[in-house]
Design a protein around this motif. Structure first.
Motif, PDB file in Angstrom:
ATOM      1  N   GLY A  34       0.801  -1.219   0.000  1.00 52.37           N
ATOM      2  CA  GLY A  34       0.000   0.000   0.000  1.00 52.37           C
ATOM      3  C   GLY A  34       0.830   1.263   0.000  1.00 52.37           C
ATOM      4  N   TYR A  35       2.141   1.120  -0.134  1.00 56.64           N
ATOM      5  CA  TYR A  35       3.032   2.270   0.026  1.00 56.64           C
ATOM      6  C   TYR A  35       3.431   2.923  -1.285  1.00 56.64           C
ATOM      7  CZ  TYR A  35       6.826   5.127   1.816  1.00 56.64           C
ATOM      8  OH  TYR A  35       7.634   6.179   2.133  1.00 56.64           O
ATOM      9  N   CYS A  36       3.857   2.130  -2.257  1.00 57.92           N
ATOM     10  CA  CYS A  36       4.331   2.717  -3.509  1.00 57.92           C
ATOM     11  C   CYS A  36       4.227   1.693  -4.635  1.00 57.92           C
ATOM     12  CB  CYS A  36       5.768   3.202  -3.384  1.00 57.92           C
ATOM     13  SG  CYS A  36       6.953   1.887  -3.066  1.00 57.92           S
ATOM     14  N   LEU A  37       4.346   2.164  -5.854  1.00 60.03           N
ATOM     15  CA  LEU A  37       4.301   1.300  -7.014  1.00 60.03           C
ATOM     16  C   LEU A  37       5.402   0.242  -6.907  1.00 60.03           C
ATOM     17  CD1 LEU A  37       3.042   0.739  -9.771  1.00 60.03           C
ATOM     18  CD2 LEU A  37       4.693   2.315 -10.762  1.00 60.03           C
ATOM     19  N   GLY A  38       5.021  -1.026  -6.937  1.00 56.48           N
ATOM     20  CA  GLY A  38       5.988  -2.111  -6.831  1.00 56.48           C
ATOM     21  C   GLY A  38       6.380  -2.451  -5.409  1.00 56.48           C
ATOM     22  N   GLY A  39       5.919  -1.668  -4.440  1.00 55.51           N
ATOM     23  CA  GLY A  39       6.249  -1.933  -3.034  1.00 55.51           C
ATOM     24  C   GLY A  39       5.581  -3.211  -2.560  1.00 55.51           C
ATOM     25  N   ALA A  40       6.328  -4.046  -1.880  1.00 55.32           N
ATOM     26  CA  ALA A  40       5.764  -5.327  -1.443  1.00 55.32           C
ATOM     27  C   ALA A  40       6.295  -5.714  -0.073  1.00 55.32           C
ATOM     28  CB  ALA A  40       6.115  -6.423  -2.442  1.00 55.32           C
ATOM     29  N   ASN A  41       5.492  -6.460   0.633  1.00 58.52           N
ATOM     30  CA  ASN A  41       5.910  -7.183   1.820  1.00 58.52           C
ATOM     31  C   ASN A  41       5.981  -8.639   1.381  1.00 58.52           C
ATOM     32  OD1 ASN A  41       5.908  -4.914   3.590  1.00 58.52           O
ATOM     33  ND2 ASN A  41       3.684  -5.010   3.601  1.00 58.52           N
ATOM     34  N   TRP A  42       6.805  -9.414   2.045  1.00 62.81           N
ATOM     35  CA  TRP A  42       7.101 -10.760   1.548  1.00 62.81           C
ATOM     36  C   TRP A  42       6.807 -11.841   2.570  1.00 62.81           C
ATOM     37  CZ3 TRP A  42       8.684 -11.644  -3.412  1.00 62.81           C
ATOM     38  CH2 TRP A  42       9.002 -10.505  -4.164  1.00 62.81           C
ATOM     39  N   VAL A  43       6.350 -12.969   2.071  1.00 66.51           N
ATOM     40  CA  VAL A  43       6.201 -14.179   2.880  1.00 66.51           C
ATOM     41  C   VAL A  43       7.202 -15.194   2.339  1.00 66.51           C
ATOM     42  CG1 VAL A  43       4.705 -16.105   3.506  1.00 66.51           C
ATOM     43  CG2 VAL A  43       3.767 -13.789   3.383  1.00 66.51           C
ATOM     44  N   LEU A  44       8.059 -15.683   3.228  1.00 66.87           N
ATOM     45  CA  LEU A  44       8.982 -16.775   2.926  1.00 66.87           C
ATOM     46  C   LEU A  44       8.444 -17.985   3.662  1.00 66.87           C
ATOM     47  CD1 LEU A  44      12.325 -14.856   3.512  1.00 66.87           C
ATOM     48  CD2 LEU A  44      11.135 -15.228   1.350  1.00 66.87           C
ATOM     49  N   GLN A  45       8.230 -19.082   2.931  1.00 65.15           N
ATOM     50  CA  GLN A  45       7.559 -20.228   3.541  1.00 65.15           C
ATOM     51  C   GLN A  45       8.197 -21.540   3.123  1.00 65.15           C
ATOM     52  OE1 GLN A  45       3.372 -19.852   2.973  1.00 65.15           O
ATOM     53  NE2 GLN A  45       2.903 -21.211   4.668  1.00 65.15           N
ATOM     54  N   SER A  46       8.309 -22.426   4.115  1.00 56.81           N
ATOM     55  CA  SER A  46       8.730 -23.805   3.856  1.00 56.81           C
ATOM     56  C   SER A  46       7.589 -24.696   4.347  1.00 56.81           C
ATOM     57  CB  SER A  46      10.030 -24.120   4.609  1.00 56.81           C
ATOM     58  OG  SER A  46       9.784 -24.233   5.994  1.00 56.81           O
ATOM     59  N   ASN A  47       7.804 -26.003   4.332  1.00 55.83           N
ATOM     60  CA  ASN A  47       6.776 -26.913   4.842  1.00 55.83           C
ATOM     61  C   ASN A  47       6.564 -26.757   6.339  1.00 55.83           C
ATOM     62  OD1 ASN A  47       6.239 -28.012   2.340  1.00 55.83           O
ATOM     63  ND2 ASN A  47       7.757 -29.635   2.569  1.00 55.83           N
ATOM     64  N   THR A  48       7.562 -26.223   7.039  1.00 55.71           N
ATOM     65  CA  THR A  48       7.477 -26.151   8.498  1.00 55.71           C
ATOM     66  C   THR A  48       7.542 -24.746   9.081  1.00 55.71           C
ATOM     67  OG1 THR A  48       9.866 -26.492   8.647  1.00 55.71           O
ATOM     68  CG2 THR A  48       8.468 -28.454   8.789  1.00 55.71           C
ATOM     69  N   HIS A  49       7.918 -23.748   8.288  1.00 54.79           N
ATOM     70  CA  HIS A  49       8.081 -22.384   8.809  1.00 54.79           C
ATOM     71  C   HIS A  49       7.479 -21.338   7.884  1.00 54.79           C
ATOM     72  CE1 HIS A  49      11.294 -24.620  10.877  1.00 54.79           C
ATOM     73  NE2 HIS A  49      11.030 -23.795  11.868  1.00 54.79           N
ATOM     74  N   LYS A  50       7.055 -20.225   8.502  1.00 50.74           N
ATOM     75  CA  LYS A  50       6.542 -19.087   7.735  1.00 50.74           C
ATOM     76  C   LYS A  50       7.157 -17.820   8.319  1.00 50.74           C
ATOM     77  CE  LYS A  50       2.266 -16.724   6.406  1.00 50.74           C
ATOM     78  NZ  LYS A  50       0.797 -16.750   6.504  1.00 50.74           N
ATOM     79  N   VAL A  51       7.881 -17.084   7.476  1.00 50.30           N
ATOM     80  CA  VAL A  51       8.532 -15.843   7.872  1.00 50.30           C
ATOM     81  C   VAL A  51       7.926 -14.713   7.050  1.00 50.30           C
ATOM     82  CG1 VAL A  51      10.726 -14.589   7.998  1.00 50.30           C
ATOM     83  CG2 VAL A  51      10.678 -17.063   8.392  1.00 50.30           C
ATOM     84  N   VAL A  52       7.516 -13.625   7.713  1.00 49.13           N
ATOM     85  CA  VAL A  52       6.913 -12.479   7.040  1.00 49.13           C
ATOM     86  C   VAL A  52       7.846 -11.279   7.185  1.00 49.13           C
ATOM     87  CG1 VAL A  52       4.916 -10.951   6.978  1.00 49.13           C
ATOM     88  CG2 VAL A  52       4.612 -13.357   7.557  1.00 49.13           C
ATOM     89  N   LEU A  53       8.152 -10.633   6.058  1.00 47.67           N
ATOM     90  CA  LEU A  53       8.995  -9.436   6.042  1.00 47.67           C
ATOM     91  C   LEU A  53       8.116  -8.245   5.685  1.00 47.67           C
ATOM     92  CD1 LEU A  53      11.864 -10.987   3.916  1.00 47.67           C
ATOM     93  CD2 LEU A  53      11.820 -10.729   6.392  1.00 47.67           C
ATOM     94  N   VAL A  54       7.978  -7.300   6.619  1.00 39.65           N
ATOM     95  CA  VAL A  54       7.144  -6.121   6.413  1.00 39.65           C
ATOM     96  C   VAL A  54       8.041  -4.896   6.425  1.00 39.65           C
ATOM     97  CG1 VAL A  54       5.217  -4.741   7.293  1.00 39.65           C
ATOM     98  CG2 VAL A  54       5.184  -7.235   7.541  1.00 39.65           C
ATOM     99  N   GLY A  55       8.049  -4.167   5.323  1.00 37.21           N
ATOM    100  CA  GLY A  55       8.835  -2.943   5.206  1.00 37.21           C
ATOM    101  C   GLY A  55       7.936  -1.729   5.173  1.00 37.21           C
TER     102      GLY A  55
END
Length: 102
Positions: free
Chosen positions: A21-42
């Motif tokens: 919601g910040y800028c064109l192309g701006g993204a937050n990311w989810v990194l996920q495996s079968n056992t873990h979920k990591v969220v990166l919010v900028g």
């Protein structure tokens, strides 16, 4: 990648961008495996703040996260003149709390 498009990055992990919601192309990311979920919010713009991009911030990605890494949550004066420094952080924390309660 488009928002919501999942990509295998090797080692059993995948990444998925979500709108910030910040800028064109701006993204937050989810990194996920079968056992873990990591969220990166900028840099993100929450509903009710001056909208910077038509795709609203998606907080649903925080559900069931094992780890959330939050960064760049305070406004820069050039972005939001006169903004209270603690307000965006408070808004994001409220949104995170409400999402995790669901």
């Amino acid at each position: 990648l488009s928002y919501g498009q999942r990509r295998d990055i090797g080692g059993g992990w995948s990444c998925t961008p979500h709108p910030s919601g910040y800028c064109l192309g701006g993204a937050n990311w989810v990194l996920q495996s079968n056992t873990h979920k990591v969220v990166l919010v900028g840099a993100s713009a929450v509903t009710g703040s001056p909208q910077r991009h038509p795709k609203n911030l998606s907080l649903a990605m925080l559900q069931h996260a094992d780890l959330a890494i939050l960064g760049d949550l305070l406004p820069r004066e050039r972005d939001v003149p006169g903004a209270e420094a603690s307000r965006p952080l408070s808004d994001v924390c409220t949104g995170v709390s409400q999402t995790l309660i669901r």
